[in-house]
Design an enzyme around this catalytic site. Structure first.
Site, PDB file in Angstrom:
ATOM      1  N   SER A 130       0.930  -1.299  -0.088  1.00 14.14           N
ATOM      2  CA  SER A 130       0.104  -0.177   0.013  1.00 14.14           C
ATOM      3  C   SER A 130       0.911   1.260  -0.091  1.00 14.14           C
ATOM      4  O   SER A 130       0.444   2.383  -0.752  1.00 14.14           O
ATOM      5  CB  SER A 130      -0.888  -0.042   1.119  1.00 14.14           C
ATOM      6  N   HIS A 196       0.325   4.911   4.197  1.00 18.64           N
ATOM      7  CA  HIS A 196      -0.485   5.378   3.247  1.00 18.64           C
ATOM      8  C   HIS A 196      -0.291   6.969   3.045  1.00 18.64           C
ATOM      9  O   HIS A 196       0.248   7.469   1.743  1.00 18.64           O
ATOM     10  CB  HIS A 196      -1.915   5.206   3.443  1.00 18.64           C
TER      11      HIS A 196
END
Length: 251
Positions: A130, A196
């Site tokens: 991610s 993220h």
């Protein structure tokens, strides 16, 4: 809101994206049998995932790399690979194969380090691509803010596919990650929001020199915020499945 495709497939074969997709899928399949044994799976993630406390204590640096190819489940893998497939090919086209691979790895490592900095003594292992893919999304936003992205919107019983500019879809995604970063304790399990958010910002920063070499705002003016090859137009056609009157199937 889930992206399903963009309107600018790559102008050349994205070999690195294909390779990363294959590597992540093959690695996942190699340890998928461990999901039936929670103890063995936990040991595996503790060994090859990022455990911030280990990094803080000067150990496990290799996990900054290995964790990028591990996923906590099929949906985790599928979601990450979908985002990489949609946004990665255009960046590889622009940066070149080697340049994009180095960019991807740098974003992943940068995102991991930010996660460690925020939660330096956490003993919860973190896995997933991610952070690296968030960096790809940050780079995509800088280079192609007006590229069209088709997203699937699901609101309870309302389901619709709409086309939106990349700046809107990616901007909202980043806002949600930032909100999660601020409101959720990073020492606990769950989504690594700081990875993220950090990966997205790292991707923006690493793409900035390339964007400036292309002309900066003048590049946006020349391309109108789109990739430099013609877009592909998709049409959503009506279903060919015949509709039956309600009294033919009501019970």
């Amino acid at each position: 809101m889930f992206p399903i495709r963009d309107h600018n497939p790559s102008g050349r074969t994205p070999y690195v994206v294909y390779g990363l997709l294959a590597a992540n899928i093959l690695v996942f399949l190699s340890y998928s049998g461990l999901f039936s044994d929670e103890r063995a799976l936990t040991w595996f993630f503790m060994e090859y995932g990022i455990v911030p406390r280990r990094i803080t204590m000067g150990e496990g640096y290799a996990t900054l790399f290995t964790s990028m190819f591990l996923h906590a489940g099929f949906m985790h893998l599928a979601g990450n690979m979908l985002f990489l497939w949609i946004f990665g090919d255009n960046l590889e086209d622009e940066m070149g194969h080697v340049g994009f691979l180095l960019f991807y790895l740098a974003c992943g490592i940068g995102a991991a380090l930010i996660h460690v900095i925020v939660a330096p003594y956490s003993t919860v292992p973190t896995v997933g691509a991610s952070g690296a893919i968030a960096g790809v999304m940050g780079g995509y936003l800088l280079l192609y803010p007006r590229a069209r992205v088709d997203v699937l919107i699901i609101l309870i019983i309302f389901i619709q596919i709409v086309s939106v500019p990349a700046w809107l879809m990616l901007g909202l995604w980043f806002l949600f990650q930032l909100m999660g970063s601020v409101n959720i304790n990073p020492d606990r399990g769950g989504v690594a929001y700081w990875a993220h958010t950090g990966g997205f910002v790292v991707g923006l920063i690493l793409t900035l020199p390339h964007w400036l070499r292309l002309g900066g705002p003048d590049f946006w003016h020349r391309t109108r915020g789109h990739p430099r090859h013609p877009p592909h137009e998709y049409r959503i056609t009506a279903s060919r499945i015949p509709k039956l009157p309600r009294d033919r199937w009501r019970r």
